[in-house]
Enzyme design. Structure first.
Site, PDB file in Angstrom:
ATOM      1  N   ASP A 368       4.726  -0.887  20.140  1.00  0.00           N
ATOM      2  CA  ASP A 368       5.481  -2.053  19.685  1.00  0.00           C
ATOM      3  C   ASP A 368       4.718  -2.832  18.613  1.00  0.00           C
ATOM      4  O   ASP A 368       3.489  -2.862  18.619  1.00  0.00           O
ATOM      5  CB  ASP A 368       5.763  -2.963  20.895  1.00  0.00           C
ATOM      6  N   HIS A 385       6.843   1.310  10.395  1.00  0.00           N
ATOM      7  CA  HIS A 385       6.978   2.549  11.179  1.00  0.00           C
ATOM      8  C   HIS A 385       6.127   3.666  10.570  1.00  0.00           C
ATOM      9  O   HIS A 385       5.539   4.462  11.288  1.00  0.00           O
ATOM     10  CB  HIS A 385       8.447   2.976  11.244  1.00  0.00           C
ATOM     11  N   LEU A 475      -2.691  19.422  24.853  1.00  0.00           N
ATOM     12  CA  LEU A 475      -1.970  18.176  25.152  1.00  0.00           C
ATOM     13  C   LEU A 475      -0.457  18.397  25.095  1.00  0.00           C
ATOM     14  O   LEU A 475       0.048  19.000  24.145  1.00  0.00           O
ATOM     15  CB  LEU A 475      -2.367  17.144  24.082  1.00  0.00           C
TER      16      LEU A 475
HETATM   17  C1  FPP Z   1       8.812  -0.666  17.971  1.00  0.00           C
HETATM   18  O1  FPP Z   1       8.329  -1.647  17.079  1.00  0.00           O
HETATM   19  C2  FPP Z   1       8.633   0.634  17.358  1.00  0.00           C
HETATM   20  C3  FPP Z   1       9.644   1.512  17.083  1.00  0.00           C
HETATM   21  C4  FPP Z   1      11.045   1.203  17.399  1.00  0.00           C
HETATM   22  C5  FPP Z   1       9.395   2.788  16.400  1.00  0.00           C
HETATM   23  C6  FPP Z   1       8.098   3.480  16.714  1.00  0.00           C
HETATM   24  C7  FPP Z   1       7.868   4.568  15.737  1.00  0.00           C
HETATM   25  C8  FPP Z   1       6.660   4.982  15.290  1.00  0.00           C
HETATM   26  C9  FPP Z   1       5.390   4.426  15.788  1.00  0.00           C
HETATM   27  C10 FPP Z   1       6.554   6.022  14.251  1.00  0.00           C
HETATM   28  C11 FPP Z   1       6.429   7.405  14.818  1.00  0.00           C
HETATM   29  C12 FPP Z   1       7.745   8.006  14.748  1.00  0.00           C
HETATM   30  C13 FPP Z   1       8.170   9.094  15.433  1.00  0.00           C
HETATM   31  C14 FPP Z   1       9.543   9.510  15.249  1.00  0.00           C
HETATM   32  C15 FPP Z   1       7.334   9.826  16.372  1.00  0.00           C
HETATM   33  P1  FPP Z   1       9.346  -2.703  16.456  1.00  0.00           P
HETATM   34  O2  FPP Z   1       9.942  -2.114  15.219  1.00  0.00           O
HETATM   35  O3  FPP Z   1      10.328  -3.112  17.501  1.00  0.00           O
HETATM   36  O4  FPP Z   1       8.372  -3.869  16.087  1.00  0.00           O
HETATM   37  P2  FPP Z   1       8.682  -5.429  16.194  1.00  0.00           P
HETATM   38  O5  FPP Z   1       8.757  -5.740  17.664  1.00  0.00           O
HETATM   39  O6  FPP Z   1       7.489  -6.022  15.555  1.00  0.00           O
HETATM   40  O7  FPP Z   1       9.944  -5.676  15.442  1.00  0.00           O
END
Ligand code: FPP
Length: 605
Positions: A368, A385, A475
Site C-alpha cells: 500500500d 505503481h 520461491l
Molecule cells: C495499493 O496502493 C497498490 C496497488 C493497488 C497496486 C500494487 C501494484 C504494484 C506494487 C505493482 C506491481 C504490479 C503487479 C501487477 C505485480 P494505492 O495505489 O492504493 O496507494 P494509496 O493508498 O497511496 O493511494
C-alpha cells in the site's frame, strides 16, 4: 522415398523412415487392441497428428499395464515400471531405440520438441495405483483421474499449438472440462468394474459406497444386493450428468467439437449398456454393440475430416540435431542448472541468519501507498505503481536470498476497478509483464483472482506464467490480481452446495479442511505473516481464509520506498512473536524466547 505399405500411417504425418513407420504402426496396433474405443476416438484427430497420439498413448499405457498386471508384488511392478521409464529417458537422450514402442515415442518427443517430464505427473499417479489404495472421497478420486489423464491431453494440446492451431482452454471452461473428464472415467470405471473386481481392485470412492450402505465385500464377492443396485443407479446418473452438454464445446474448433461429441455419445452409449447389464455388470464388461458404435463414429469421422481439412496444420520433421539441442530436461537431476542466484542488494547487505523454526513459510503483503508516494512527488498515480514494481522485484530477490517458500502479494483487488481507467490500464499492463519481470531463479509463479473483466490475452498470459513455471521448486510467488477474498469463499460455498445437491457430498462431511479444498488455490498454505505498508491497519478482503492465524505487521512507509531489508526486518520481528494458535503459553516469558506452537484449538484467541 517409397513408403512401406503399412496400413493406417497417414501420408500427412511425414514419416519416411520404414523402421520408424513400423514403430508407429506397432503403437497403433497396441492402442487399437488394448483400447479400441479410445483408438477410434484418436482417429478423429487430424491425420497428421495421429501417429504421435498413438505414441503418447503407448507411453502412458505401457506403465499402466505393468502396474495393472497380476504378476509380481506391487514393489516388483513399480521396479519394472521405473525400469521402463528409465530406458525411455535414455532412449530419448540418445535419439533412438531398439524397442519399437520407444522408437516411436522418442521420435514424437524429438519431432514436437516435447518435454517428457510433462508426463511424469501421470507416471507417478499410475505408480501410486500399485499400492491399490482406494480413494476415500470424490475429491481424491477426481484428483487421481486428473493426474493420470491430464498430461496425455496436455501433450495433445501442445501438438496442436506447435502445428499452428493454438487451442487455449479458457479458465472458465477448465472446471467444466475436468468435470467432463470425471464423467468419462466414471463411465470407464463402471464398464470395467468386473475386470477390476477380477484383480481385487475397487476404484470407486469409499464415501459413495458407504453412503449407499453397500459394502466392499458385496462388490468383491459380486453380490447384487439392493444397496449395490442403488449405488450403480446413482453412479450411472452422476456420470450421465457429467457427460451431458459440456460448456467448453462452444469454444472449440469444429474438428474438436466433432471429436468430443463422439466421445460424449460413445460414453453415453456405454452407460446405457451398463444400465441394461443389471446384475451381469459384476461379471462382464458391457459395451455398446458394433452397429451402435458405427452409428456414432461414421458421421463423426466425416465431420471431423471436413473440419480438419479446412485448417492446414504443419507437422514438423524429425530434427537431426544432437539431443542436447532439444529441450530435454527429463529428470530433475538432468535439468541444466539454469537458476540464477539472487541479485545482491546494491548496498551489499546480507540477509540475517534466521533459525529454521523462526522462519515463516508464507508471507503475504498488501503493497500500500503507491498513490501517495506518487502524489508526494507530483507524479501521476501510475508512476507510483511502476516504482512499486521495482520495490517488489527487490523484495522477491530478498525472499529468494533468505529462502522463503511462499510470497503472496496483493496487486489488484476486485474493488480496484473503481479507479480511473488510466490507472487500471497501467496496472493491467504491469500484470501483463509479470512473467518476464518476476520469473527467475526457480520462481514458481501463481495467479489468484478471477478472470471476470480481465482481457483474454492477460488471462492467457497469467496462465502461461503458471504453466511455464509449474515445475520450479524455489520461491512460490502468488500474484493476487483481480482478487477478492470473500468472492473466493462464496465460490467455494456455492461449489459445496452444488455437490451436496447433486448427492456427491454429505453436508455433514463439510469441515474446515474440506472447504479449504474447494478454494481455487487449495495448495496455498496458511499465511504466517501478513505485512501491510502505507500506515493503514486493515486487511481489505485479502486472503481472509488463509490469514486466520497470521501474525500482523504494519509499517508506515509507502510501498515504493520498501526494499528487501524491510522484508527481512518483518521476518525477524515475526520470529520473536509467540504464536500460540489458541493454546495457552506454559509460562509467561519474553516473546523473544517463546517457542512456536503448531497445534490449533479453540482456546484463548
Ligand atoms: C495499493 O496502493 C497498490 C496497488 C493497488 C497496486 C500494487 C501494484 C504494484 C506494487 C505493482 C506491481 C504490479 C503487479 C501487477 C505485480 P494505492 O495505489 O492504493 O496507494 P494509496 O493508498 O497511496 O493511494
Amino acid at each position: 522415398m517409397r513408403r512401406l505399405p503399412l496400413p493406417g500411417i497417414p501420408a500427412q504425418a511425414a514419416i519416411d523412415d520404414p523402421a520408424l513407420r513400423a514403430a508407429y504402426a506397432a503403437c497403433r496396433r497396441f492402442a487399437k487392441t488394448a483400447n479400441p474405443t479410445e483408438y477410434s476416438l484418436m482417429q478423429l484427430m487430424p491425420a497428421a497428428m495421429r501417429p504421435s497420439c498413438w505414441a503418447l498413448w503407448t507411453a502412458l499405457s505401457v506403465p499402466d499395464n505393468i502396474i495393472d498386471t497380476a504378476s509380481g508384488t506391487p514393489a516388483q511392478r513399480v521396479t519394472r515400471m521405473r525400469a521402463w521409464i528409465t530406458s525411455l529417458e535414455a532412449d530419448v537422450k540418445q535419439g533412438t531405440s531398439s524397442d519399437p514402442f520407444r522408437r516411436a515415442i522418442v521420435d514424437t518427443v524429438w519431432r514436437w520438441n516435447l518435454n517428457l517430464r510433462d508426463l511424469s505427473v501421470s507416471f507417478s499417479a499410475i505408480e501410486a495405483d500399485a499400492e491399490g489404495r482406494r480413494p476415500a472421497t470424490w475429491t481424491d478420486w477426481s484428483a487421481r483421474v486428473q493426474r493420470s489423464n491430464a498430461s496425455w491431453a496436455g501433450q495433445c494440446l501442445i501438438l496442436f499449438n506447435r502445428a499452428g492451431l493454438p487451442t487455449p482452454m479458457r479458465p472458465q471452461y477448465q472446471r467444466d472440462f475436468a468435470r467432463y473428464l470425471d464423467g468419462v472415467y466414471l463411465t470407464d470405471t463402471l464398464a470395467d468394474l468386473s475386470a477390476d473386481l477380477d484383480r481385487g481392485a475397487l476404484l470407486l470412492p469409499a464415501e459413495v459406497i458407504d453412503g449407499f450402505d453397500a459394502t466392499p465385500a458385496d462388490l468383491l464377492q459380486r453380490r447384487w444386493t439392493p444397496q449395490i443396485q442403488a449405488l450403480i443407479t446413482h453412479l450411472v446418473s452422476r456420470a450421465r450428468h457429467q457427460l451431458n452438454a459440456p460448456a467448453f464445446l462452444t469454444v472449440l474448433h469444429p474438428g474438436a467439437v466433432a471429436l468430443f461429441t463422439a466421445v460424449s455419445n460413445l460414453f453415453l452409449a456405454r452407460l446405457r449398456a451398463v444400465e441394461r447389464a443389471g446384475p451381469r455388470l459384476l461379471h462382464t464388461g458391457p459395451r455398446p454393440g458394433k452397429l451402435a458404435r458405427q452409428c456414432i463414429l461414421a458421421p463423426a469421422r466425416a465431420k471431423a475430416a471436413l473440419a480438419w481439412q479446412m485448417t492446414p496444420l504443419n507437422v514438423p520433421r524429425t530434427p537431426s540435431l544432437p539431443p542436447q539441442q532439444i529441450a530435454l530436461p527429463l529428470t530433475p537431476a538432468a535439468r541444466p542448472a539454469a537458476h540464477t542466484p539472487p541479485r545482491p542488494h546494491a548496498s551489499g547487505v546480507r540477509p540475517p541468519a534466521i533459525a529454521p523454526d523462526r522462519m515463516p513459510r508464507h508471507v503475504a503483503i498488501i503493497m500500500d501507498g503507491n498513490g501517495r508516494w506518487a502524489a508526494g512527488r507530483d507524479l501521476p498515480r501510475h508512476e507510483g505503481h511502476r516504482a512499486g514494481r521495482s520495490a517488489l522485484l527487490d523484495v522477491i530477490e530478498g525472499a529468494r536470498e533468505i529462502g522463503l517458500q511462499h510470497l503472496t502479494v496483493y496487486a489488484f483487488s476486485s474493488e480496484n476497478w473503481q479507479r480511473s481507467p488510466e490507472e487500471v490500464a497501467h496496472l493491467l499492463e504491469l500484470a501483463r509483464d509479470g512473467r518476464q519481470q518476476f520469473v527467475a531463479g526457480g520462481v514458481r509463479l501463481r495467479w489468484a483472482g478471477s478472470p471476470d473483466g480481465l482481457p483474454e490475452d492477460l488471462v492467457d498470459e497469467l496462465h502461461r506464467g503458471e504453466r511455464e513455471t509449474r515445475g520450479e521448486t524455489g520461491l512460490t510467488l502468488t500474484i493476487c490480481f483481480n482478487y477478492g477474498g470473500r468472492a473466493e469463499l462464496a465460490g467455494a460455498a456455492a461449489d459445496l452446495a452444488r455437490a451436496a445437491v447433486a448427492g456427491d457430498l454429505d453436508p455433514n462431511s463439510i469441515s474446515e479442511h474440506l472447504l479449504g479444498r474447494y478454494l481455487p488455490n487449495p495448495d496455498m498454505p496458511d499465511v504466517d505473516l501478513l505485512w501491510r505498508t502505507g500506515g493503514e491497519h486493515r486487511i481489505s478482503n485479502f486472503l481472509p481464509w488463509q490469514t486466520s492465524y497470521a501474525e500482523l505487521h504494519f509499517t508506515d512507509g509507502y510501498w515504493p520506498d520498501v526494499d528487501r531489508r524491510d522484508l527481512w526486518q518483518a521476518i525477524v520481528t515475526y520470529g520473536r512473536r509467540d504464536r500460540r494458535h489458541g493454546t495457552a503459553s506454559a509460562t509467561p516469558r519474553p516473546a523473544a524466547l517463546a517457542k512456536t506452537s503448531s497445534g490449533r484449538s479453540a482456546g484463548d484467541r
